[in-house]
Design an enzyme around this catalytic site. Sequence first.
Site, short mmCIF file in Angstrom:
data_model
loop_
_atom_site.label_atom_id
_atom_site.label_comp_id
_atom_site.label_asym_id
_atom_site.label_seq_id
_atom_site.Cartn_x
_atom_site.Cartn_y
_atom_site.Cartn_z
N TYR A 109 39.43 -14.18 -10.60
CA TYR A 109 38.85 -15.03 -11.66
C TYR A 109 39.85 -15.44 -12.71
CZ TYR A 109 34.22 -14.19 -9.79
OH TYR A 109 33.11 -14.17 -8.97
N GLU A 144 35.17 -13.82 -3.64
CA GLU A 144 34.60 -14.42 -4.85
C GLU A 144 35.67 -15.21 -5.58
OE1 GLU A 144 32.55 -11.94 -7.74
OE2 GLU A 144 31.70 -10.73 -6.13
N ARG A 148 27.88 -14.34 1.84
CA ARG A 148 28.09 -12.95 1.43
C ARG A 148 26.97 -12.55 0.47
NH1 ARG A 148 31.73 -10.71 -3.14
NH2 ARG A 148 31.42 -8.49 -2.78
N ASN A 171 38.67 -10.81 -4.82
CA ASN A 171 37.97 -11.54 -5.88
C ASN A 171 38.99 -11.91 -6.94
OD1 ASN A 171 35.66 -10.95 -4.47
ND2 ASN A 171 34.68 -9.78 -6.12
N HIS A 176 27.04 -3.19 -4.51
CA HIS A 176 27.46 -4.09 -5.59
C HIS A 176 26.83 -3.55 -6.88
CE1 HIS A 176 28.99 -8.40 -6.37
NE2 HIS A 176 28.63 -7.93 -7.56
N GLU A 200 34.28 -4.62 -5.97
CA GLU A 200 34.98 -4.37 -7.23
C GLU A 200 34.70 -2.96 -7.76
OE1 GLU A 200 34.18 -7.38 -10.15
OE2 GLU A 200 34.49 -9.03 -8.77
O1 IFM Z 1 28.98 -11.91 -11.36
C1 IFM Z 1 30.14 -11.17 -11.11
C2 IFM Z 1 30.02 -10.43 -9.79
O2 IFM Z 1 28.92 -9.60 -9.74
C3 IFM Z 1 31.24 -9.59 -9.56
N1 IFM Z 1 32.44 -10.37 -9.70
C4 IFM Z 1 32.57 -11.19 -10.88
C5 IFM Z 1 31.34 -12.07 -11.05
C6 IFM Z 1 31.48 -12.96 -12.29
O3 IFM Z 1 31.64 -12.17 -13.42
#
Ligand code: IFM
Length: 468
Positions: free
Chosen positions: A305, A371, A86, A303, A130, A175
Amino acid sequence: MNQSRDIPEPDLPAFPPEFLWGTATAAYQIEGAAREDGRGPSIWDTYCRKPGAVLHGDTGDIACDHYHRMEEDLDLLAGLGVGGYRFSIAWPRVIPQGRGAVNQRGLDFYRRLVDGLLARGIAPMVTLYHWDLPQPLQDQGGWQERDCAMWFADYASVVFDALADRVPYWITLNEPIGASFYAYAGSHAPGLRLGGGAIAAAHHLLLGHGEAVAALRALGRAAGRIGITLNFGPTSPATQEPGDIAAAARADALATRWFSDAVLDGAYPKLLTDFYEPICDFTFVRDGDMARISTPLDFLGVNYYKSWVARACELPPPGERRATDLGAVTEPPPGAELTGFGWAVCPDGFRDTLLWLREKYPGLPPLYVTENGCCYEDYVDPTGRVRDAERISFLQRYLRAAAAAIEAGVDLRGYFCWSLLDNFEWTAGYSKRFGLVWVDYPTGERLPKDSYHWYRRVIAAQTLRCER
Ligand code: IFM
């Protein structure tokens, strides 16, 4: 390459044989060559030059120099054995003014990248946006302007014309919360501090998404599948105090549902539209917009985190309120293990988010994790190795969580680790390393970390290569 025996063996349940394993990057974070071959300036080029905006005044001017090292990076992907990659296309490289003249040299770069992937048996997953809006469009109001949605659709059509015959997966936006709520609240480019204007920008981004989906669909099925990538940061109350419960509900609605409700249900969460009333009249939402925005998708990119807990705090008066002011302060759950960014490691939250998506949206399309990853204080040791055991442990636990979600019936089709390379981490500059591959920024040299070798073994053991 370093094939050290002391890297732990992957300990994972089996994934479906057609599961798409990949890694992800984004144009501004890795390409560099900011002023080469006709590329125009983006809002991030401008923002990086604003004193104090980015740590150490870092910029994406050179980044990982991927623009010049593309072949080497393609070989790293092939060595990893991924079935998918990606990456994002820089709008200002393709249309330097944002609208009008197309820069063929910019398009050629992405043609070479796509062809290089296909020649190695790797499926390209292309993100159209992005966060790197051409600066000339920002000068005309950027995403606050409704016209920006059509400028985006026109740019998307240029890219589709060039590449739709060869790209199996398209992602309109990455995002959008980062490109609107955060960007128009001061913490991302263009760094404005707005109230209702940020909410309008978010709406226009989604309108652009809907228009781009329609443009690709007009080309017919052979043009590939299309989706959007949203990030999810589930937020629960820090205590059972009513104020904290209400604050967490608002924070959670923004961090998990603002965009997914719009795209999958065709409406913004009422909890927040009511809350935003003092700063936003929503007159920018016109008849037909929500239907356009919620055009059914071929897949949803997820995504993930971190998770949060929230406590109530004072709200600024409406005249000074930004769209991110929800009367809530967020922090990692108490006692959570933290990554090098201070983000909570919570694989259960990841699994629960995947399960929640399936429960909440009956028409949910197939999911790809577009992600997931972590940064730690990586370093090259005296033997010339990056022993990133924490990253391996992190990935192991998150992949187990993904497997548990699949086992529970979630239609999860692939996983893209963030990131292939250490790269420019927005306002944190180069201080945060998320890569499977170490980048020595002064020289641009690449060094696969232990996690790269570990992930290669995961992929080799768990998957078949993806053919288009
Ligand atoms: O680096 C970023 C990415 O550009 C978008 N998602 C989160 C990642 C980590 O912060």
